[in-house]
Design an enzyme around this catalytic site. Structure first.
Site, short mmCIF file in Angstrom:
data_model
loop_
_atom_site.label_atom_id
_atom_site.label_comp_id
_atom_site.label_asym_id
_atom_site.label_seq_id
_atom_site.Cartn_x
_atom_site.Cartn_y
_atom_site.Cartn_z
N GLU A 130 26.27 27.29 -20.39
CA GLU A 130 25.13 27.04 -21.26
C GLU A 130 24.75 25.57 -21.32
OE1 GLU A 130 23.73 27.83 -25.89
OE2 GLU A 130 25.87 27.80 -25.37
N ASP A 131 25.76 24.68 -21.39
CA ASP A 131 25.50 23.27 -21.73
C ASP A 131 25.71 22.28 -20.59
OD1 ASP A 131 24.88 24.07 -24.29
OD2 ASP A 131 26.88 23.70 -25.09
#
Length: 708
Positions: free
Chosen positions: A78-79
């Site tokens: 996600e990051d």
């Protein structure tokens, strides 16, 4: 774990799994650290301290290497620049699927609009069915975020805390991890209501000064009794968490000084027989409190929880709760469903009480059978928040139901046909009302009759999702003709307001344009408020549909007989736009109540149900002729009251009465009666008042004592 040191993490893992794949853990640690390089948390710490802390939390449940690696990598997809393919190439497809599952859960908005929340709840449970370890990582992730929440902006703290209280804490409890549920609740409570929490902590400190260390004294008393009988056991005691105390105060409407059993004690023994011997010793030494005994050893919870619970009057007359269980039971009580993956000395534990997650989820999904997202959400919340009771059938079978369940829930748990035809029930041989709340160990016999159908009032009585879904389905089938008649009347009134005549052809045309099978389906949807007559008018005559006629305040609702008089209930003060029901009262005609009015709960006997009348507000513009009372707490300062009154006026609402209900040095509580034209105006007014910094508390006032 604040230091992000791989050796510290490995030391925690080796404590329970000396055969851990250290190379795998090191590779995951190094990869996660590289991917998150340069990223920081709100606190300013390196971001990777968070995944390491999540993994450390999961070591407390002695979880397998794959789950720990997932924790270390759970934010990479996600990051960071990492992808699913990268994780799969380096750590295998299974771990990549787990990481991807956690990522998808992180992106679910579980605290948004009701419909979106309902849809995302179903997605959450679908993730659980694929691999429950995804939820375990997500819960540990939320726990660490809550432990470090003070670094967030205040408004973000409140949003996260409410989501935690509503969803993640009860989910942890439903999975058997009660310690995590209690900590999540208390961390959220600290954000949502810090004054109340601090007040309880101060009361605990005062109590400790007055009576000394009660926990140490009672622990010593219990240990002495067990030693005297030669039972080897570990005894632990603690004060209950502030939120647990606060919830009990609210539920029982008691002050702290009148609250009992604020202390809990746990006795861990070697065998099941020793657990029952310990129970006998405690009951002989102290007086048992009636109605506060539960045997979850003979009747385990669905998540594998086994323990004996009893409340006794201990030292100085104080009530204390005592839980008694074996060491193996204690492991499951701490880890819940996660005990299935627990390791000990490098091999998977063979705890006989650990529940197979696949079976647990299958049972849960069976009980959560909803026909749409909204029903599924309702059933999930009922399941997550409920404790369990165990009820016997006349044949000796055991039916597990949520706390607060009724004989109707019991009937539907056996079979839908039995539930639909229920007319009465016997509990332990005695005839009882159908709204009776069942208790552990009772024997229930259902009385049925041919031709009996479920009643709408049952929806307010039952607790289980299965019963609610079956009742709604039956009511829809049975009420179709009545809904069609009501829908036809609403359409006729709406068309006549615009000088148009309703014809069969017009209804068929409208149904076709609205993608409905026929005119009856169209009218039925209007009758049950899924669609408005105004929509039909606008579909056929767009130039007319947007115009709204003024509604006659003498006949503001549809569904009355020509000779029936109408009144409005003072207890709930229903507004146009709200769902309503009419109740006939002798000498007073029909009184309108909002559908969720508390006073309706008392009108559920067979005789009372004959007094219910289906009503709907007429389409159109209603005059501002409906008073509603608001409870408003404002800051006591110069000019504040004037500004509040001006703000109410700016929303087009007229103040018809104002009473100072309570005066404090810093605050005033007002009861303000405002005249409104509908629920939309009320919502706009409440939103404007809530945004005002001088308003401390705001609520629509219900007055059950004014029920007709």
């Amino acid at each position: 774990m604040d230091k992000f040191d791989v050796e510290d993490l490995l030391a925690l893992i080796r404590n329970y799994n000396p055969r851990t794949d250290e190379a795998l853990i090191r590779r995951a640690f190094d990869y996660g650290q590289r991917m998150h390089a340069g990223q920081t948390r709100h606190s300013g710490e390196p971001y990777f301290t968070h995944p390491v802390a999540v993994a450390a939390i999961l070591t407390e449940m002695r979880l397998d290497d794959a789950t720990l690696v997932t924790a270390l990598l759970h934010d990479t997809i996600e990051d960071t620049r990492s992808t699913w393919g990268d994780v799969a190439d380096k750590f295998g497809r299974d771990i990549a699927e787990l990481v991807d599952g956690v990522t998808k859960l992180t992106n679910l908005q579980l605290s948004g609009s009701h419909s979106k929340q309902a849809e995302n709840f179903r997605k959450l449970f679908m993730a659980m069915t694929r691999d429950l370890r995804v939820i375990l990582v997500k819960l540990a992730d939320r726990l660490h975020n809550m432990r470090t929440i003070r670094a967030m902006r205040p408004e973000k703290q409140v949003k996260k805390a409410r989501e935690t209280m509503d969803i993640y804490a009860p989910l942890a409890g439903r999975m058997g991890m009660q310690w995590m549920r209690e900590e999540l609740e208390d961390l959220a409570f600290k954000v949502i209501n810090p004054e109340a929490r601090n007040s309880i902590i101060r009361r605990f400190l005062t109590l400790q000064k007055e009576s000394g260390d009660v926990i140490a004294k009672i622990t010593a008393d219990i240990r002495a009794e067990l030693d005297r009988e030669g039972i080897e056991a570990n005894v632990y005691g603690r004060a209950k968490r502030p939120f647990s105390v606060w919830r009990k105060m609210q539920e029982k409407q008691l002050t702290f000084s009148r609250l009992s059993d604020i202390y809990g004690f746990r006795v861990i023994v070697g065998t099941e027989s020793e657990a029952y011997r310990a129970l006998g010793l405690i009951h002989r030494r102290w007086r048992a409190v009636p109605g506060r005994f539960k045997d979850y050893i003979s009747q385990p919870k669905a998540n594998g929880y086994r323990s004996i619970h009893t409340t006794v009057t201990g030292r100085d007359g104080k009530r204390v709760e005592v839980q008694i269980r074996t060491r193996q039971m204690h492991e499951v009580a701490e880890a819940g469903v996660a005990a299935h993956w627990a390791y000990r000395d490098g091999v998977r534990s063979t705890n006989p009480f650990a529940v197979d997650p696949a079976e647990w989820i299958a049972q849960l999904n069976e009980r959560l059978g909803g026909e749409d997202h909204d029903e599924f959400l309702e059933h999930v919340k009922l399941e997550m928040y409920s404790d369990q009771v165990f009820i016997f059938t006349p044949k000796g079978d055991v039916i597990q139901l949520p706390k607060g369940a009724t004989p109707i829930d019991f009937a539907y748990a056996i079979h839908t046909r039995i539930g639909n035809s229920t007319v009465g029930a016997k509990v332990d041989g005695i005839r009882v009302p159908l709204w009776t709340r069942l208790k552990n160990g009772q024997l229930v016999e259902i009385i049925t009759a041919a031709g009996q159908r479920p009643q709408a009032a049952w929806l307010e009585i039952v607790q289980t999702g299965r019963a609610k879904a079956a009742i709604r389905r039956s009511l829809r089938e049975e009420d179709r003709a009545r809904l069609i008649r009501l829908g036809a009347e609403l359409v006729r009134i709406s068309f006549e307001h615009h000088g148009r005549r309703v014809t069969d052809k017009a209804l068929r045309t409208a149904a076709s344009k609205l993608a409905l099978p026929d005119a009856d389906e169209l009218l039925a949807r209007i009758g049950c408020a899924e669609m408005s007559a105004q929509e039909v008018l606008q579909t056929l005559y767009p130039e007319l549909g947007t115009r709204k006629e003024t509604v006659d305040p003498a006949r503001p609702v549809a569904g009355l007989e020509a000779d029936q008089t109408l009144g409005r209930a003072e207890c709930c003060q229903p507004l146009p736009g709200e769902r309503i029901v009419g109740i006939t009262y002798r000498g007073r005609g029909v009184i309108i109540h909002s559908i969720d009015c508390p006073s309706l709960a008392e009108l559920d006997s067979e005789e009372d149900l004959k007094r219910w009348v289906d009503l709907q507000w007429r389409d159109g513009t209603h005059p501002p002729a409906y008073p509603v009372t608001l409870s408003v707490t404002i800051r006591h300062d110069a000019g504040v009251l004037g500004r509040i009154c001006t703000l109410i006026g700016s929303q087009g609402a007229n103040i018809s009465n104002l009473v100072f209900a309570d005066r404090k040095p810093d605050f005033y509580r007002l009861e303000v009666e405002v005249d409104l034209h509908g629920v939309d105006q009320l919502h706009a007014l409440l939103t404007a008042l809530e945004a005002e910094s001088d308003v401390a508390q705001l609520a629509r006032l219900l007055r059950p004592e004014l029920a007709p």
